[in-house]
Design an enzyme around this catalytic site. Structure first.
Site, PDB file in Angstrom:
ATOM      1  N   LYS A   1       7.689   0.921  15.167  1.00 38.20           N
ATOM      2  CA  LYS A   1       7.680   1.457  13.801  1.00 38.20           C
ATOM      3  C   LYS A   1       6.284   2.015  13.538  1.00 38.20           C
ATOM      4  CE  LYS A   1       8.147  -0.225   9.056  1.00 38.20           C
ATOM      5  NZ  LYS A   1       8.057  -1.467   8.243  1.00 38.20           N
TER       6      LYS A   1
ATOM      7  N   ASP B   1       7.793  -9.850   8.546  1.00 41.00           N
ATOM      8  CA  ASP B   1       6.469  -9.243   8.672  1.00 41.00           C
ATOM      9  C   ASP B   1       5.458 -10.102   7.934  1.00 41.00           C
ATOM     10  OD1 ASP B   1       4.187  -7.678   8.798  1.00 41.00           O
ATOM     11  OD2 ASP B   1       4.924  -6.155   7.407  1.00 41.00           O
TER      12      ASP B   1
ATOM     13  N   GLN C   1       9.832  -0.495  -0.172  1.00 35.43           N
ATOM     14  CA  GLN C   1       8.678   0.178   0.419  1.00 35.43           C
ATOM     15  C   GLN C   1       9.036   1.304   1.378  1.00 35.43           C
ATOM     16  OE1 GLN C   1       4.730  -1.728   1.151  1.00 35.43           O
ATOM     17  NE2 GLN C   1       5.482  -1.789   3.248  1.00 35.43           N
TER      18      GLN C   1
ATOM     19  N   GLU D   1       2.394   6.858   5.075  1.00 35.23           N
ATOM     20  CA  GLU D   1       2.889   6.856   6.450  1.00 35.23           C
ATOM     21  C   GLU D   1       3.680   8.113   6.791  1.00 35.23           C
ATOM     22  OE1 GLU D   1       4.860   3.176   7.334  1.00 35.23           O
ATOM     23  OE2 GLU D   1       3.002   2.027   7.154  1.00 35.23           O
TER      24      GLU D   1
ATOM     25  N   LYS E   1       2.146  -6.769  14.439  1.00 35.60           N
ATOM     26  CA  LYS E   1       1.002  -5.933  14.088  1.00 35.60           C
ATOM     27  C   LYS E   1      -0.236  -6.612  14.655  1.00 35.60           C
ATOM     28  CE  LYS E   1       2.982  -4.285   9.697  1.00 35.60           C
ATOM     29  NZ  LYS E   1       2.936  -4.442   8.221  1.00 35.60           N
TER      30      LYS E   1
ATOM     31  N   GLU F   1      13.714  -5.575   6.745  1.00 38.87           N
ATOM     32  CA  GLU F   1      12.414  -6.234   6.912  1.00 38.87           C
ATOM     33  C   GLU F   1      11.944  -6.829   5.591  1.00 38.87           C
ATOM     34  OE1 GLU F   1       7.835  -4.732   7.712  1.00 38.87           O
ATOM     35  OE2 GLU F   1       9.478  -3.681   8.725  1.00 38.87           O
TER      36      GLU F   1
ATOM     37  N   ARG G   1       0.075   0.397  11.006  1.00 39.01           N
ATOM     38  CA  ARG G   1      -0.263   0.047   9.629  1.00 39.01           C
ATOM     39  C   ARG G   1      -0.329   1.313   8.793  1.00 39.01           C
ATOM     40  NH1 ARG G   1      -1.714  -5.446   9.142  1.00 39.01           N
ATOM     41  NH2 ARG G   1      -0.970  -5.044   7.019  1.00 39.01           N
TER      42      ARG G   1
END
Length: 428
Positions: free
Chosen positions: A387, A311, A160, A204, A336, A284, A365
């Site tokens: 992040k 996560d 990702q 992102e 988060k 992660e 997010r």
């Protein structure tokens, strides 16, 4: 002593053009706070429930029901309370699991707005209010998205995110400068190699390039670091977000771009090989959210070498993080706030992680807004790492700009440079 006097809520838009919830809280001394909440594309199945309307509006993604719940359900329970009492009242307003009835997006909007209003009432920034003291505030080390795949870039890559960590930077401003240089250099390299997609951005702000293999993405990132004038590992290291839950198929991990299926052990071995070949310091979601046996194995193999971040595994849940600590799984937790639904709940996760020696990474997010409260949370919690995404797109730069503002205007220290490219274990 102040109390909540008024709450207003409305439907706003996130960075993908999808509805999200915003709220404004006014205290009886006139102080106020406003907050909008984010939404994730690669959401863990165990995280707090985001309430959507269904139907035809916004392809079913409207949040008018959540907004109405703030007015009809939450406000009557919260008006008249002191800010410190609000999160407990919000938690009590929904007896279902994970805020399924009221909506975690509704609950979080109020929780954040109340915290901002309380900070305003004290004449402090949200970061300073959460820190609770007058000592130097800890600015986090940024983890900056350079290349994107998975749910953030239409499956351009199986993995990702490939991120740069400016481990050798001496200030936050220098860290962002270095990261921006790597991002822009990666664009130039990609265009020179015939990838016209480099002029576009993923969710992102990273580059969504259809590279042949995940290994090729790591090679491109190393080339970008070196071409930008930095030493890989010593000055700029690498983090990867595998997001393995997204490509688990019938008990095996499917690398669609490479037409390969892997077992848990084989995927861990593959990532371990990448760590041998490249200066990777953080990994992660190396395995899927419910692959606990695999995660134990991954922690034995990779845990002594890298920051192994959970996560989807932990979804900012004290219960799941507690299970991980008890089982010796992972050594770091991604935080988060909307996975939890409450600022106080996420604060509890930070405290639990710290007590167990786990590192903490505060994260945005994929569906974000121009709101910058996340930066204040990361600083107020002394998380040590953040992040946000890349250095492109204003919903990302809003967070970086807030941290730059805090560095310029508050008494702060920076969480870097990291010795040997590795984060310090103690975040307090």
């Amino acid at each position: 002593m102040t109390a909540v006097e008024k709450i207003q809520a409305w439907e706003a838009l996130d960075s993908r053009g999808r509805p999200t919830v915003a709220a404004r809280v006014v205290l009886d001394d006139g102080s106020e706070g406003v907050a909008t909440v984010p939404s994730g594309a690669s959401a863990g199945s165990h995280e707090a429930h985001e309430l959507r309307d269904g139907g035809s509006r916004y392809a079913g993604r409207g949040v008018r029901t959540a907004v109405a719940n703030i007015t009809a359900v939450l406000a009557p329970r919260v008006v008249g309370l002191e800010p410190a009492e609000v999160d407990a009242a919000l938690a009590a307003a929904d007896s279902s699991a994970s805020f399924t009835t009221v909506g975690a997006n509704a609950v979080l909007a109020v929780s954040l707005a109340v915290h901002r209003a309380a900070a305003a009432a004290h004449g402090r920034s949200l970061a300073r209010y959460l820190a609770g003291d007058d000592g130097p505030l800890l600015l986090p080390m940024p983890m900056v998205n350079i290349l994107s795949g998975g749910a953030h870039a239409g499956g351009a890559l199986d993995i990702q995110d490939f991120l740069a960590i400016p481990v050798g930077a001496a200030s936050f401003a220098e860290a962002i400068e270095w990261s921006g240089a790597v991002r822009d250099t990666a664009t130039r390299i990609a265009l020179a190699r015939g990838y016209g997609q480099a002029v576009l951005v993923a969710d992102e702000g990273g580059l969504g390039l259809p590279l042949e293999t995940n290994h090729a993405a790591l090679e491109l990132l190393i080339d970008a670091i070196e071409a930008a004038g930095y030493t890989p590992g010593a000055q700029v290291a690498i983090a990867i977000d595998v997001a393995a839950t997204q490509f688990l198929r019938d008990g095996r991990y499917r690398f669609a771009r490479e037409d390969r299926d892997l077992t848990s052990e084989q995927l861990v071995a593959e990532v371990g090989d990448w760590c041998d070949r490249f200066p990777i310091v953080s990994v992660e979601d190396v395995l899927a959210e419910d692959d606990w046996d695999g995660w134990r194995y991954a922690t034995e193999v990779l845990g002594p070498r890298v920051e192994l971040v959970g996560d989807d595994l932990f979804v900012t849940s004290p219960r799941l993080l507690g299970r991980g600590i008890g089982d010796g799984v992972a050594n770091s937790v991604l935080v988060k706030v909307n996975q939890n639904g409450l600022v106080s709940g996420a604060t509890d996760v930070i405290a639990l992680a710290r007590s167990a020696g786990y590192r903490t990474v505060v994260s945005a997010r994929s569906g974000e807004t121009e709101d910058s409260w996340l930066s204040d949370l990361s600083v107020g919690w002394r998380a040590g790492q953040i992040k946000v995404g890349s250095t492109h797109r204003s919903e990302r730069t809003a967070k970086w700009n807030r941290l730059l503002e805090l560095e310029a205007c508050e008494d702060t220290v920076f969480a870097g440079p990291w010795p040997d490219g590795r984060p310090v274990k103690e975040t307090a």
